[in-house]
Motif scaffolding. Structure first.
Motif, PDB file in Angstrom:
ATOM      1  N   LEU A 291       8.855   9.111  -3.424  1.00 43.13           N
ATOM      2  CA  LEU A 291       7.706   9.312  -4.297  1.00 43.13           C
ATOM      3  C   LEU A 291       6.394   9.226  -3.525  1.00 43.13           C
ATOM      4  CD1 LEU A 291       8.786   7.193  -7.391  1.00 43.13           C
ATOM      5  CD2 LEU A 291       8.767   9.681  -7.196  1.00 43.13           C
ATOM      6  N   ASP A 292       6.406   8.545  -2.384  1.00 44.01           N
ATOM      7  CA  ASP A 292       5.213   8.377  -1.565  1.00 44.01           C
ATOM      8  C   ASP A 292       4.930   9.666  -0.800  1.00 44.01           C
ATOM      9  OD1 ASP A 292       3.140   7.613   0.100  1.00 44.01           O
ATOM     10  OD2 ASP A 292       4.096   5.758   0.746  1.00 44.01           O
ATOM     11  N   ALA A 293       3.828  10.325  -1.146  1.00 42.84           N
ATOM     12  CA  ALA A 293       3.473  11.584  -0.482  1.00 42.84           C
ATOM     13  C   ALA A 293       3.201  11.388   1.008  1.00 42.84           C
ATOM     14  CB  ALA A 293       2.244  12.201  -1.155  1.00 42.84           C
ATOM     15  N   ASN A 294       2.910  10.162   1.423  1.00 40.31           N
ATOM     16  CA  ASN A 294       2.651   9.872   2.834  1.00 40.31           C
ATOM     17  C   ASN A 294       3.901   9.439   3.592  1.00 40.31           C
ATOM     18  OD1 ASN A 294      -0.157  10.380   2.637  1.00 40.31           O
ATOM     19  ND2 ASN A 294      -0.415   8.381   1.663  1.00 40.31           N
ATOM     20  N   SER A 295       5.072   9.567   2.972  1.00 41.39           N
ATOM     21  CA  SER A 295       6.316   9.177   3.615  1.00 41.39           C
ATOM     22  C   SER A 295       6.554  10.006   4.884  1.00 41.39           C
ATOM     23  CB  SER A 295       7.490   9.378   2.662  1.00 41.39           C
ATOM     24  OG  SER A 295       8.724   9.239   3.347  1.00 41.39           O
ATOM     25  N   HIS A 296       7.210   9.391   5.857  1.00 42.87           N
ATOM     26  CA  HIS A 296       7.538  10.105   7.093  1.00 42.87           C
ATOM     27  C   HIS A 296       8.459  11.299   6.826  1.00 42.87           C
ATOM     28  CE1 HIS A 296      10.977   7.384   6.645  1.00 42.87           C
ATOM     29  NE2 HIS A 296      11.637   8.217   7.425  1.00 42.87           N
ATOM     30  N   TRP A 297       9.140  11.326   5.692  1.00 45.08           N
ATOM     31  CA  TRP A 297      10.039  12.442   5.372  1.00 45.08           C
ATOM     32  C   TRP A 297       9.256  13.746   5.139  1.00 45.08           C
ATOM     33  CZ3 TRP A 297      15.044  12.183   6.222  1.00 45.08           C
ATOM     34  CH2 TRP A 297      15.639  10.935   6.243  1.00 45.08           C
ATOM     35  N   PHE A 298       7.985  13.628   4.831  1.00 46.28           N
ATOM     36  CA  PHE A 298       7.172  14.817   4.550  1.00 46.28           C
ATOM     37  C   PHE A 298       6.348  15.252   5.751  1.00 46.28           C
ATOM     38  CE2 PHE A 298       7.525  12.867   0.221  1.00 46.28           C
ATOM     39  CZ  PHE A 298       8.401  13.820  -0.285  1.00 46.28           C
ATOM     40  N   LYS A 299       6.571  14.634   6.920  1.00 46.53           N
ATOM     41  CA  LYS A 299       5.752  14.987   8.106  1.00 46.53           C
ATOM     42  C   LYS A 299       6.525  15.851   9.048  1.00 46.53           C
ATOM     43  CE  LYS A 299       2.835  11.107   7.575  1.00 46.53           C
ATOM     44  NZ  LYS A 299       2.349   9.868   7.860  1.00 46.53           N
TER      45      LYS A 299
ATOM     46  N   GLY B 153       0.804  -1.215   0.000  1.00 46.49           N
ATOM     47  CA  GLY B 153       0.000   0.000   0.000  1.00 46.49           C
ATOM     48  C   GLY B 153       0.838   1.266   0.000  1.00 46.49           C
ATOM     49  N   LYS B 154       2.140   1.149  -0.235  1.00 48.73           N
ATOM     50  CA  LYS B 154       3.036   2.312  -0.246  1.00 48.73           C
ATOM     51  C   LYS B 154       3.657   2.492  -1.623  1.00 48.73           C
ATOM     52  CE  LYS B 154       4.303   1.710   4.571  1.00 48.73           C
ATOM     53  NZ  LYS B 154       5.351   1.390   5.508  1.00 48.73           N
ATOM     54  N   VAL B 155       3.912   3.756  -1.983  1.00 53.54           N
ATOM     55  CA  VAL B 155       4.610   4.057  -3.226  1.00 53.54           C
ATOM     56  C   VAL B 155       6.094   3.874  -2.974  1.00 53.54           C
ATOM     57  CG1 VAL B 155       5.069   5.812  -4.969  1.00 53.54           C
ATOM     58  CG2 VAL B 155       2.814   5.687  -3.907  1.00 53.54           C
ATOM     59  N   ILE B 156       6.744   3.103  -3.819  1.00 53.31           N
ATOM     60  CA  ILE B 156       8.158   2.771  -3.623  1.00 53.31           C
ATOM     61  C   ILE B 156       9.016   3.570  -4.591  1.00 53.31           C
ATOM     62  CG2 ILE B 156       9.853   0.906  -3.803  1.00 53.31           C
ATOM     63  CD1 ILE B 156       7.547  -0.982  -2.957  1.00 53.31           C
ATOM     64  N   GLY B 157      10.134   4.080  -4.105  1.00 56.21           N
ATOM     65  CA  GLY B 157      11.083   4.770  -4.961  1.00 56.21           C
ATOM     66  C   GLY B 157      11.276   6.213  -4.546  1.00 56.21           C
ATOM     67  N   CYS B 158      12.161   6.883  -5.278  1.00 55.79           N
ATOM     68  CA  CYS B 158      12.440   8.289  -4.977  1.00 55.79           C
ATOM     69  C   CYS B 158      12.720   9.039  -6.282  1.00 55.79           C
ATOM     70  CB  CYS B 158      13.615   8.415  -4.015  1.00 55.79           C
ATOM     71  SG  CYS B 158      15.147   7.732  -4.654  1.00 55.79           S
ATOM     72  N   THR B 159      12.673  10.366  -6.186  1.00 54.20           N
ATOM     73  CA  THR B 159      12.969  11.206  -7.337  1.00 54.20           C
ATOM     74  C   THR B 159      14.479  11.245  -7.534  1.00 54.20           C
ATOM     75  OG1 THR B 159      13.205  13.219  -6.031  1.00 54.20           O
ATOM     76  CG2 THR B 159      10.973  12.670  -6.778  1.00 54.20           C
ATOM     77  N   GLU B 160      14.909  11.882  -8.616  1.00 53.95           N
ATOM     78  CA  GLU B 160      16.355  11.998  -8.842  1.00 53.95           C
ATOM     79  C   GLU B 160      17.015  12.876  -7.783  1.00 53.95           C
ATOM     80  OE1 GLU B 160      16.438  15.390 -12.322  1.00 53.95           O
ATOM     81  OE2 GLU B 160      16.122  13.319 -12.912  1.00 53.95           O
TER      82      GLU B 160
END
Length: 109
Positions: free
Chosen positions: A101-109, A89-96
């Motif tokens: 890529l997952d907008a719900n990632s803990h990195w965005f909180k 249920g998670k988007v896997i990967g990252c931008t360059e």
């Protein structure tokens, strides 16, 4: 429900037409890479094989044939990344830039 075989000649024609118009892997493009798409993936799984009622089948067939629900993917993204995403249920990967890529990632909180 009777068993349908959706991946017949109509699908093969539609698939080739879509890949000609969308020749690059959508997930690779998100990551800033250019790889050819070889598979037409259903963004939201149609789950036609799980349909138990006529209503379920109608929804599944709509998802199956709705081109807005299609994306071209390379084999590695279709056979590995997309399968893990559907299971977790998670988007896997990252931008360059290294951002998830997952907008719900803990990195965005």
């Amino acid at each position: 429900m009777p068993k349908l075989k959706p991946y017949g000649s109509k699908w093969q024609r539609s698939r080739l037409e879509y890949l000609r118009a969308n020749p690059l892997c959508a997930m690779c493009l998100e990551a800033g890479r250019y790889e050819p798409a070889v598979v037409v993936d259903h963004i939201k799984p149609h789950k036609m094989h799980e349909a138990k009622t006529p209503e379920d089948m109608a929804v599944a067939q709509h998802l199956f044939w709705d081109r807005k629900n299609w994306q071209g993917l390379c084999n590695p993204h279709h056979n590995s990344t997309k399968q893990r995403m559907e299971k977790s249920g998670k988007v896997i990967g990252c931008t360059e830039d290294g951002l998830p890529l997952d907008a719900n990632s803990h990195w965005f909180k």
